[in-house]
Design an enzyme around this catalytic site. Sequence first.
Site, PDB file in Angstrom:
ATOM      1  N   LYS A   1       0.994   2.735  -0.820  1.00  0.00           N
ATOM      2  CA  LYS A   1      -0.765   1.111  -0.699  1.00  0.00           C
ATOM      3  C   LYS A   1      -2.011   1.976  -0.629  1.00  0.00           C
ATOM      4  O   LYS A   1      -1.720   2.423   0.685  1.00  0.00           O
ATOM      5  CB  LYS A   1      -0.457   0.169  -0.054  1.00  0.00           C
ATOM      6  CG  LYS A   1      -1.252  -0.601  -0.468  1.00  0.00           C
ATOM      7  CD  LYS A   1      -1.009  -2.324   0.164  1.00  0.00           C
ATOM      8  CE  LYS A   1      -2.550  -2.886  -0.163  1.00  0.00           C
ATOM      9  NZ  LYS A   1      -2.397  -3.935   0.514  1.00  0.00           N
TER      10      LYS A   1
ATOM     11  N   ILE B   1      -1.899  -3.233  -5.029  1.00  0.00           N
ATOM     12  CA  ILE B   1      -1.160  -3.888  -4.850  1.00  0.00           C
ATOM     13  C   ILE B   1      -2.923  -5.413  -3.990  1.00  0.00           C
ATOM     14  O   ILE B   1      -3.349  -4.906  -3.332  1.00  0.00           O
ATOM     15  CB  ILE B   1      -0.504  -3.651  -2.749  1.00  0.00           C
ATOM     16  CG1 ILE B   1       0.735  -2.740  -3.452  1.00  0.00           C
ATOM     17  CG2 ILE B   1      -0.165  -4.161  -2.023  1.00  0.00           C
ATOM     18  CD1 ILE B   1       1.959  -2.052  -2.726  1.00  0.00           C
TER      19      ILE B   1
ATOM     20  N   ARG C   1      -8.018  -0.848   9.320  1.00  0.00           N
ATOM     21  CA  ARG C   1      -7.403  -1.905  10.591  1.00  0.00           C
ATOM     22  C   ARG C   1      -6.630  -1.554  11.590  1.00  0.00           C
ATOM     23  O   ARG C   1      -7.427  -1.539  12.522  1.00  0.00           O
ATOM     24  CB  ARG C   1      -7.099  -2.779   9.368  1.00  0.00           C
ATOM     25  CG  ARG C   1      -7.644  -4.176   8.774  1.00  0.00           C
ATOM     26  CD  ARG C   1      -6.239  -4.726   7.989  1.00  0.00           C
ATOM     27  NE  ARG C   1      -7.072  -6.181   7.324  1.00  0.00           N
ATOM     28  CZ  ARG C   1      -7.326  -7.027   7.816  1.00  0.00           C
ATOM     29  NH1 ARG C   1      -7.191  -7.126   9.174  1.00  0.00           N
ATOM     30  NH2 ARG C   1      -8.153  -8.129   7.521  1.00  0.00           N
TER      31      ARG C   1
ATOM     32  N   TYR D   1      -3.520   0.349  16.741  1.00  0.00           N
ATOM     33  CA  TYR D   1      -3.970   0.655  18.134  1.00  0.00           C
ATOM     34  C   TYR D   1      -3.946   1.537  19.482  1.00  0.00           C
ATOM     35  O   TYR D   1      -4.557   2.255  19.023  1.00  0.00           O
ATOM     36  CB  TYR D   1      -3.498  -0.322  18.979  1.00  0.00           C
ATOM     37  CG  TYR D   1      -4.445  -0.535  20.483  1.00  0.00           C
ATOM     38  CD1 TYR D   1      -4.978  -1.391  20.607  1.00  0.00           C
ATOM     39  CD2 TYR D   1      -3.384  -0.575  21.256  1.00  0.00           C
ATOM     40  CE1 TYR D   1      -6.224  -1.369  21.748  1.00  0.00           C
ATOM     41  CE2 TYR D   1      -4.244  -0.822  22.475  1.00  0.00           C
ATOM     42  CZ  TYR D   1      -4.865  -1.645  23.011  1.00  0.00           C
ATOM     43  OH  TYR D   1      -5.722  -0.905  23.822  1.00  0.00           O
TER      44      TYR D   1
ATOM     45  N   THR E   1      -0.430  -7.972   5.643  1.00  0.00           N
ATOM     46  CA  THR E   1      -1.959  -8.647   5.669  1.00  0.00           C
ATOM     47  C   THR E   1      -2.646  -9.768   5.694  1.00  0.00           C
ATOM     48  O   THR E   1      -2.776 -10.759   6.603  1.00  0.00           O
ATOM     49  CB  THR E   1      -3.179  -7.241   5.855  1.00  0.00           C
ATOM     50  OG1 THR E   1      -2.890  -5.959   6.022  1.00  0.00           O
ATOM     51  CG2 THR E   1      -4.707  -7.423   6.361  1.00  0.00           C
ATOM     52  N   THR E   2      -2.324  -9.433   4.272  1.00  0.00           N
ATOM     53  CA  THR E   2      -2.676 -11.291   3.529  1.00  0.00           C
ATOM     54  C   THR E   2      -2.233 -12.267   3.878  1.00  0.00           C
ATOM     55  O   THR E   2      -1.853 -13.436   4.597  1.00  0.00           O
ATOM     56  CB  THR E   2      -3.351 -10.935   2.189  1.00  0.00           C
ATOM     57  OG1 THR E   2      -3.994  -9.568   1.911  1.00  0.00           O
ATOM     58  CG2 THR E   2      -3.935 -11.842   1.008  1.00  0.00           C
TER      59      THR E   2
ATOM     60  N   TYR F   1       1.790   2.462   4.027  1.00  0.00           N
ATOM     61  CA  TYR F   1       0.182   1.773   3.718  1.00  0.00           C
ATOM     62  C   TYR F   1      -1.033   1.944   4.947  1.00  0.00           C
ATOM     63  O   TYR F   1      -0.164   2.248   5.663  1.00  0.00           O
ATOM     64  CB  TYR F   1       0.177   0.006   4.124  1.00  0.00           C
ATOM     65  CG  TYR F   1      -0.641  -0.675   4.180  1.00  0.00           C
ATOM     66  CD1 TYR F   1      -1.601  -0.567   3.477  1.00  0.00           C
ATOM     67  CD2 TYR F   1      -0.723  -1.821   4.807  1.00  0.00           C
ATOM     68  CE1 TYR F   1      -2.887  -1.268   3.712  1.00  0.00           C
ATOM     69  CE2 TYR F   1      -1.531  -3.186   4.716  1.00  0.00           C
ATOM     70  CZ  TYR F   1      -2.942  -3.048   3.982  1.00  0.00           C
ATOM     71  OH  TYR F   1      -3.348  -3.270   3.607  1.00  0.00           O
TER      72      TYR F   1
END
Length: 296
Positions: A165, A207, A142, A111, A48-49, A137
Amino acid sequence: MKKTIFKGAATALVTPMNNDGSVNFEQLKNLVDSQIEAGIDALVVCGTTGEKSTLNYKEHVDVIKAVVDYTAKRVPVIAGAGSNDTAYSVGLCQEAIDVGADALLMVTPYYNKTSQAGLVAHYTYVADRVDAPIIVYNVPSRTGVNILPETYAELAKHKNIVAAKEANGDIASVVKTRFLCGDDLAIYSGNDDQIVPMLSVGGSGVISVLSNVAPADTHKMCEEYFKGNVKEAADLQIKYISLINALFSDVNPIPVKEALNIMGFNAGPCRLPLVPMNDAKRAALVDELKKVGLVK
């Protein structure tokens, strides 16, 4: 007990961009070197980052390969390779392995989402087809999907699913996951404001977004805890809590890229639809960077 990919702090690395929006590979190399020199334990690329969602397929693979090459086996490289399309995930995971990634970070399908049974089917399908350690993850804020402890217990039975994570913010659920999975699933904090709390219930590290700007102290926070120096670790968690809040005062990775730019790293802009911070949030970020001594 499954082999641990890393123990300590891994940086969820930003993807530096040029002003025209292209990937700045030279600055990416500089960031990799600075992270490793600061003592970081692993690097996570194209998460994501790292703005995975706006990298095209070729860019995604090229960035993973670049970080693998620049790192040159100094620390493990974990490649973000999850998708809401299971078949696409298999292909991307295999590409990441082919260019040398040591492990894979796979976000839950977003989604279109899925059920808990669908999560087991999705991850099992991929894990059956790629030969690499997988970190699941979980980031419900999100994706709209939350992995339950019982689902982790099913996933942990697979030899290639070795860690999670966890970014659902629920420490009680982590305790239950630890109870159900034991040593079959390492758990890394996905929230920088919960590093020490996660370690206290058997977490293996973090993380981290924070470690983009403070890699040495993020590593030290984990290291001190593992040495038994709980107060020293907690003191670092507390020292950085206001900066952590500032780094999440806007959509990640907008603030952390701005922080790196302020510190003199040319991280560049984020790609649309992400836009720069407003003046008030930027000023507050500068103030917090000053308080912890990262800028003058």
